[in-house]
Design a protein around this motif. Structure first.
Motif, PDB file in Angstrom:
ATOM      1  N   ALA A 125      31.563  42.124  50.927  1.00 42.31           N
ATOM      2  CA  ALA A 125      32.807  41.385  50.660  1.00 42.31           C
ATOM      3  C   ALA A 125      32.930  41.081  49.175  1.00 42.31           C
ATOM      4  O   ALA A 125      31.982  40.645  48.536  1.00 42.31           O
ATOM      5  CB  ALA A 125      32.810  40.082  51.465  1.00 42.31           C
ATOM      6  N   ALA A 126      34.139  41.296  48.665  1.00 40.26           N
ATOM      7  CA  ALA A 126      34.536  40.864  47.328  1.00 40.26           C
ATOM      8  C   ALA A 126      33.528  41.230  46.247  1.00 40.26           C
ATOM      9  O   ALA A 126      32.982  40.355  45.587  1.00 40.26           O
ATOM     10  CB  ALA A 126      34.776  39.360  47.322  1.00 40.26           C
ATOM     11  N   PRO A 127      33.241  42.542  46.038  1.00 35.18           N
ATOM     12  CA  PRO A 127      32.329  42.898  44.946  1.00 35.18           C
ATOM     13  C   PRO A 127      32.974  42.624  43.595  1.00 35.18           C
ATOM     14  O   PRO A 127      34.194  42.544  43.467  1.00 35.18           O
ATOM     15  CB  PRO A 127      32.093  44.400  45.160  1.00 35.18           C
ATOM     16  CG  PRO A 127      33.321  44.869  45.865  1.00 35.18           C
ATOM     17  CD  PRO A 127      33.766  43.730  46.736  1.00 35.18           C
ATOM     18  N   ARG A 128      32.138  42.524  42.596  1.00 35.80           N
ATOM     19  CA  ARG A 128      32.633  42.193  41.262  1.00 35.80           C
ATOM     20  C   ARG A 128      33.546  43.282  40.709  1.00 35.80           C
ATOM     21  O   ARG A 128      34.523  42.979  40.023  1.00 35.80           O
ATOM     22  CB  ARG A 128      31.455  41.971  40.320  1.00 35.80           C
ATOM     23  CG  ARG A 128      30.615  40.748  40.661  1.00 35.80           C
ATOM     24  CD  ARG A 128      29.480  40.581  39.665  1.00 35.80           C
ATOM     25  NE  ARG A 128      28.680  39.402  39.962  1.00 35.80           N
ATOM     26  CZ  ARG A 128      27.606  39.040  39.275  1.00 35.80           C
ATOM     27  NH1 ARG A 128      27.205  39.786  38.247  1.00 35.80           N
ATOM     28  NH2 ARG A 128      26.932  37.955  39.606  1.00 35.80           N
ATOM     29  N   MET A 129      33.242  44.543  40.981  1.00 33.48           N
ATOM     30  CA  MET A 129      34.062  45.632  40.469  1.00 33.48           C
ATOM     31  C   MET A 129      35.484  45.564  41.019  1.00 33.48           C
ATOM     32  O   MET A 129      36.446  45.894  40.331  1.00 33.48           O
ATOM     33  CB  MET A 129      33.426  46.978  40.816  1.00 33.48           C
ATOM     34  CG  MET A 129      32.134  47.266  40.064  1.00 33.48           C
ATOM     35  SD  MET A 129      32.379  47.321  38.260  1.00 33.48           S
ATOM     36  CE  MET A 129      33.447  48.737  38.115  1.00 33.48           C
ATOM     37  N   MET A 130      35.629  45.122  42.262  1.00 33.57           N
ATOM     38  CA  MET A 130      36.970  45.007  42.833  1.00 33.57           C
ATOM     39  C   MET A 130      37.779  43.951  42.088  1.00 33.57           C
ATOM     40  O   MET A 130      38.926  44.197  41.688  1.00 33.57           O
ATOM     41  CB  MET A 130      36.875  44.639  44.317  1.00 33.57           C
ATOM     42  CG  MET A 130      38.227  44.516  45.008  1.00 33.57           C
ATOM     43  SD  MET A 130      38.113  43.574  46.534  1.00 33.57           S
ATOM     44  CE  MET A 130      37.882  41.905  45.913  1.00 33.57           C
ATOM     45  N   TRP A 131      37.195  42.777  41.874  1.00 31.86           N
ATOM     46  CA  TRP A 131      37.916  41.724  41.156  1.00 31.86           C
ATOM     47  C   TRP A 131      38.178  42.119  39.700  1.00 31.86           C
ATOM     48  O   TRP A 131      39.236  41.795  39.135  1.00 31.86           O
ATOM     49  CB  TRP A 131      37.123  40.424  41.206  1.00 31.86           C
ATOM     50  CG  TRP A 131      37.059  39.815  42.571  1.00 31.86           C
ATOM     51  CD1 TRP A 131      35.968  39.685  43.368  1.00 31.86           C
ATOM     52  CD2 TRP A 131      38.159  39.275  43.304  1.00 31.86           C
ATOM     53  NE1 TRP A 131      36.301  39.086  44.558  1.00 31.86           N
ATOM     54  CE2 TRP A 131      37.651  38.816  44.544  1.00 31.86           C
ATOM     55  CE3 TRP A 131      39.515  39.128  43.047  1.00 31.86           C
ATOM     56  CZ2 TRP A 131      38.455  38.228  45.513  1.00 31.86           C
ATOM     57  CZ3 TRP A 131      40.323  38.538  44.016  1.00 31.86           C
ATOM     58  CH2 TRP A 131      39.790  38.098  45.223  1.00 31.86           C
ATOM     59  N   ALA A 132      37.234  42.843  39.099  1.00 32.86           N
ATOM     60  CA  ALA A 132      37.450  43.300  37.725  1.00 32.86           C
ATOM     61  C   ALA A 132      38.617  44.285  37.655  1.00 32.86           C
ATOM     62  O   ALA A 132      39.451  44.227  36.737  1.00 32.86           O
ATOM     63  CB  ALA A 132      36.176  43.955  37.179  1.00 32.86           C
ATOM     64  N   GLY A 133      38.719  45.187  38.632  1.00 32.50           N
ATOM     65  CA  GLY A 133      39.827  46.134  38.667  1.00 32.50           C
ATOM     66  C   GLY A 133      41.167  45.438  38.845  1.00 32.50           C
ATOM     67  O   GLY A 133      42.165  45.792  38.197  1.00 32.50           O
ATOM     68  N   LEU A 134      41.224  44.443  39.726  1.00 34.23           N
ATOM     69  CA  LEU A 134      42.466  43.686  39.922  1.00 34.23           C
ATOM     70  C   LEU A 134      42.856  42.939  38.646  1.00 34.23           C
ATOM     71  O   LEU A 134      44.047  42.868  38.291  1.00 34.23           O
ATOM     72  CB  LEU A 134      42.308  42.711  41.084  1.00 34.23           C
ATOM     73  CG  LEU A 134      42.163  43.328  42.478  1.00 34.23           C
ATOM     74  CD1 LEU A 134      41.896  42.238  43.520  1.00 34.23           C
ATOM     75  CD2 LEU A 134      43.406  44.120  42.855  1.00 34.23           C
ATOM     76  N   LEU A 135      41.869  42.382  37.951  1.00 37.45           N
ATOM     77  CA  LEU A 135      42.171  41.662  36.717  1.00 37.45           C
ATOM     78  C   LEU A 135      42.689  42.615  35.635  1.00 37.45           C
ATOM     79  O   LEU A 135      43.678  42.303  34.947  1.00 37.45           O
ATOM     80  CB  LEU A 135      40.913  40.950  36.221  1.00 37.45           C
ATOM     81  CG  LEU A 135      41.038  40.195  34.894  1.00 37.45           C
ATOM     82  CD1 LEU A 135      42.097  39.094  34.996  1.00 37.45           C
ATOM     83  CD2 LEU A 135      39.694  39.606  34.471  1.00 37.45           C
ATOM     84  N   VAL A 136      42.036  43.778  35.491  1.00 37.46           N
ATOM     85  CA  VAL A 136      42.480  44.744  34.480  1.00 37.46           C
ATOM     86  C   VAL A 136      43.900  45.212  34.784  1.00 37.46           C
ATOM     87  O   VAL A 136      44.747  45.323  33.885  1.00 37.46           O
ATOM     88  CB  VAL A 136      41.505  45.932  34.420  1.00 37.46           C
ATOM     89  CG1 VAL A 136      42.073  47.042  33.549  1.00 37.46           C
ATOM     90  CG2 VAL A 136      40.159  45.493  33.873  1.00 37.46           C
ATOM     91  N   GLY A 137      44.197  45.474  36.053  1.00 41.71           N
ATOM     92  CA  GLY A 137      45.548  45.892  36.420  1.00 41.71           C
ATOM     93  C   GLY A 137      46.585  44.826  36.144  1.00 41.71           C
ATOM     94  O   GLY A 137      47.683  45.116  35.648  1.00 41.71           O
ATOM     95  N   TRP A 138      46.253  43.586  36.443  1.00 42.92           N
ATOM     96  CA  TRP A 138      47.198  42.483  36.203  1.00 42.92           C
ATOM     97  C   TRP A 138      47.452  42.309  34.708  1.00 42.92           C
ATOM     98  O   TRP A 138      48.594  42.159  34.278  1.00 42.92           O
ATOM     99  CB  TRP A 138      46.634  41.193  36.793  1.00 42.92           C
ATOM    100  CG  TRP A 138      47.560  40.023  36.671  1.00 42.92           C
ATOM    101  CD1 TRP A 138      48.571  39.682  37.509  1.00 42.92           C
ATOM    102  CD2 TRP A 138      47.554  39.033  35.624  1.00 42.92           C
ATOM    103  NE1 TRP A 138      49.207  38.547  37.072  1.00 42.92           N
ATOM    104  CE2 TRP A 138      48.606  38.125  35.907  1.00 42.92           C
ATOM    105  CE3 TRP A 138      46.779  38.820  34.501  1.00 42.92           C
ATOM    106  CZ2 TRP A 138      48.878  37.034  35.094  1.00 42.92           C
ATOM    107  CZ3 TRP A 138      47.055  37.739  33.685  1.00 42.92           C
ATOM    108  CH2 TRP A 138      48.094  36.858  33.988  1.00 42.92           C
ATOM    109  N   VAL A 139      46.394  42.359  33.909  1.00 43.10           N
ATOM    110  CA  VAL A 139      46.561  42.245  32.459  1.00 43.10           C
ATOM    111  C   VAL A 139      47.397  43.403  31.934  1.00 43.10           C
ATOM    112  O   VAL A 139      48.241  43.234  31.044  1.00 43.10           O
ATOM    113  CB  VAL A 139      45.184  42.193  31.760  1.00 43.10           C
ATOM    114  CG1 VAL A 139      45.340  42.288  30.250  1.00 43.10           C
ATOM    115  CG2 VAL A 139      44.449  40.915  32.140  1.00 43.10           C
ATOM    116  N   GLY A 140      47.201  44.597  32.487  1.00 39.23           N
ATOM    117  CA  GLY A 140      47.982  45.740  32.062  1.00 39.23           C
ATOM    118  C   GLY A 140      49.465  45.579  32.350  1.00 39.23           C
ATOM    119  O   GLY A 140      50.310  45.945  31.524  1.00 39.23           O
ATOM    120  N   VAL A 141      49.799  45.034  33.515  1.00 38.64           N
ATOM    121  CA  VAL A 141      51.207  44.807  33.849  1.00 38.64           C
ATOM    122  C   VAL A 141      51.816  43.761  32.911  1.00 38.64           C
ATOM    123  O   VAL A 141      52.962  43.885  32.469  1.00 38.64           O
ATOM    124  CB  VAL A 141      51.358  44.390  35.319  1.00 38.64           C
ATOM    125  CG1 VAL A 141      52.818  44.067  35.640  1.00 38.64           C
ATOM    126  CG2 VAL A 141      50.875  45.504  36.238  1.00 38.64           C
TER     127      VAL A 141
END
Length: 593
Positions: A125-141
């Motif tokens: 559940a909720a690995p760090r890479m998943m949250w890092a990917g969501l954060l990078v995508g949000w910052v990109g938007v």
């Protein structure tokens, strides 16, 4: 285009251009692939979803409201940028096949998700890479919103897909979404207009190879830049015949085949390289065939149905050669008979869990929904009043030399000609050309249209063999929006001086900007300027027109560079001509597009 060596009325068959790859993409390849998945999937274990022998039968997984809410929030936040991006792609000839890429991704998704999901492969559940990917995508938007960059928004969406799929559906959903995700990367163009640079490289390569074949066939010709001159006829090697159109289409076909049939990294890479090679061979064949038909048999095949037929036929041959290459690679990589007889190990059965929305999906939705709805709210608050008007092709202007004055100071109008090309042509579908002269100097002026927005004319001159020595943006008060002046040179001791600007049918200006790789940065600088003006309470600059752009230019060439006085005289002629044109259109009240 008026930068050639001869100023005459150019016939409509001067450009070697075709949209055949988009047509043949659909009629030659997709129907075959669309017919093969059903039978192929039913008889090929590698392509089917896990059966009861590998994963026990159990209740299907449902992500419910959490998955739907998270996906909807992301879609709402990025929808304006995706609309802009698809609109941008629809008017670029080498991306006109992008709807078929979307269709291919939908087919891949259907193939992978046609069997029910189980909860057997949920993973941690909720690995760090998943949250890092969501954060990078949000910052990109967010960065895309600040920079007004639809390209950055598309890249951010592609970055968001894998972690979002993993967070809402676990490893199984992540694994199944990867093929469609990989194909959709073809919709993301290279940054900094690298695709235009690729067009120029392919044009040059096609011209050189075509010239070598024509030499072997003893066809007398002259290659100047990307123009092949034969018997007084100029055959321009444009985007279609340089291979960029068919390259995008055939690469999409190849990647679709590789992902559908799981060819593997090694075999897939070889197929992609083979696709590039076959496209270049097909397009050199097209240029040579058009030249031979016109010179040896007097058959015009540079435009019209003959050129379309040649393009479709050669692209079909390229697809056949690609499939033949695939079969050759299969033969060369076929395992030995002993290895083929050994049975494959059956994966161990996984444990079936309860089909309730997991806590991980709820946590992901709780973070994704508000964060992306904030972006959507900021977008509509800042840009909600900005309309996205579709680019409609205006009707052709009446061909009249009187559109520009007969005399401007010492300059007198000497000649007039028109040129018509294919729709969405890189040089404009229509152009009207005037020749002004005075003692010891002649200047060519041109009005080309329509373009979907600001059109960087320097790329056109580079494609015909000119080199950009320097360029400068000037914003005098008597030229609304400013203009760009460019100094050019060409082998053979040729020098040129170019001045151009762009406006819509009502005369409203597009802001002048530097060309080449610097042009994309202009949009970001303009966005920062608007934000700074808002924060400081200063009035915002008027928005650019949303309709089709009309490009006006003056160009002079000679054996030596112009002196400063000569450049000033050419600039003054340009200012007078564009002012006369805008005033005339303003008096007519513009035209409805």
């Amino acid at each position: 285009m008026v930068g050639g060596t001869v100023f005459t009325k150019v016939p409509s068959n001067v450009s070697v251009f075709s949209r055949a790859p988009q047509i043949s993409f659909a009629i030659c390849f997709m129907p075959q692939v669309m017919r093969c998945p059903i039978s192929l999937l039913e008889h090929t274990p590698m392509l089917t979803a896990p059966t009861a022998a590998t994963i026990p039968t159990g209740k299907t997984c449902s992500r419910g409201w959490a998955a739907a809410a998270a996906v909807a929030a992301v879609a709402v936040a990025v929808a304006p940028f995706l609309v802009w991006h698809l609109r941008w792609m629809s008017v670029r000839a080498h991306y006109e096949a992008f709807p078929l890429v979307v269709l291919g991704a939908a087919v891949l998704a259907w193939v992978r998700f046609r069997h029910p999901l189980t909860c057997a492969s949920e993973g941690p559940a909720a690995p760090r890479m998943m949250w890092a990917g969501l954060l990078v995508g949000w910052v990109g938007v967010v960065a895309a919103e600040v920079l007004s960059s639809s390209w950055l928004a598309c890249v951010s969406v592609m970055i968001l897909v894998p972690p979002l799929a993993y967070g809402l559906g676990g490893r199984e959903v992540f694994r199944r979404v990867l093929p469609a995700w990989g194909l959709l990367w073809l919709l993301v163009p290279p940054p900094m207009d690298f695709d235009r640079l690729l067009i120029l490289q392919l044009q040059g390569l096609t011209t050189v190879w075509s010239g070598a074949v024509l030499d072997a066939l003893e066809v007398f010709h002259l290659a100047a830049g990307n123009v092949i001159e034969i018997d007084g006829r100029s055959l321009l090697v444009e985007q279609a015949c340089s291979g960029i159109n068919s390259l995008f289409s055939l690469l999409a076909c190849t990647l679709f085949l590789v992902l559908l049939t799981r060819r593997g990294w090694g075999r897939g890479t070889l197929l992609m390289l083979a696709a590039v090679g076959w496209v270049l061979v097909a397009n050199v064949t097209r240029v040579v065939l058009v030249a031979m038909l016109e010179t040896r048999w007097g058959v015009t095949a540079a435009t019209g149905w003959r050129h379309e037929a040649i393009g479709v036929s050669l692209f079909t041959v390229a697809v056949g050669l690609l499939l033949s290459t695939d079969r050759l690679l299969e033969f060369l990589t076929r395992p030995s008979a002993r290895a083929a007889e050994s049975p494959r190990p059956v994966p161990a059965a996984a444990t079936v869990q309860m089909p309730v929305p997991p806590k991980q999906a709820v946590r992901v939705a709780a973070v994704v929904v508000p964060s992306f709805l904030v972006i959507a709210g900021l977008h509509w608050a800042a840009r909600g009043n900005e309309s996205i008007a579709p680019v409609t092709v205006p009707s052709e202007l009446a061909s009249s030399p009187e559109l520009l004055p007969a005399k401007v100071g010492e300059w007198e109008r000497r000649d007039f000609g028109t040129e018509t090309r294919e729709a969405h042509n890189f040089f404009g579908e229509h152009s009207q050309n005037w020749l002004y002269s005075r003692p010891e100097m002649a200047v060519k002026s041109s009005l080309a249209y329509p373009f979907p927005g600001w059109h960087d004319l320097t790329w056109c001159y580079r494609s015909t063999g000119w080199q950009i020595d320097s360029q400068e943006v000037r914003t005098p008060a008597n030229v609304p929006g400013g203009f760009v002046q460019v100094r050019l040179s060409k082998p053979g001791f040729r020098h040129g001086f170019l001045v151009f600007c762009e406006f819509d049918r009502s005369g409203r200006p597009f802001l002048a900007r530097p060309g080449g790789a610097r042009e994309p940065l202009f949009r970001h600088e303009a966005s920062f300027d608007r934000i700074q003006r808002r924060l400081e309470g200063r009035p915002l600059p008027p928005p650019e027109p949303t309709g089709a752009a009309y490009q006006f230019q003056v160009f002079v060439e000679g054996a030596s560079p112009l002196a400063a006085e000569g450049e000033e005289d050419v600039r003054q002629l340009f200012v007078a001509l564009q002012s006369h044109l805008r005033e005339r259109w303003a008096a007519e009240g513009g035209a409805k597009q």
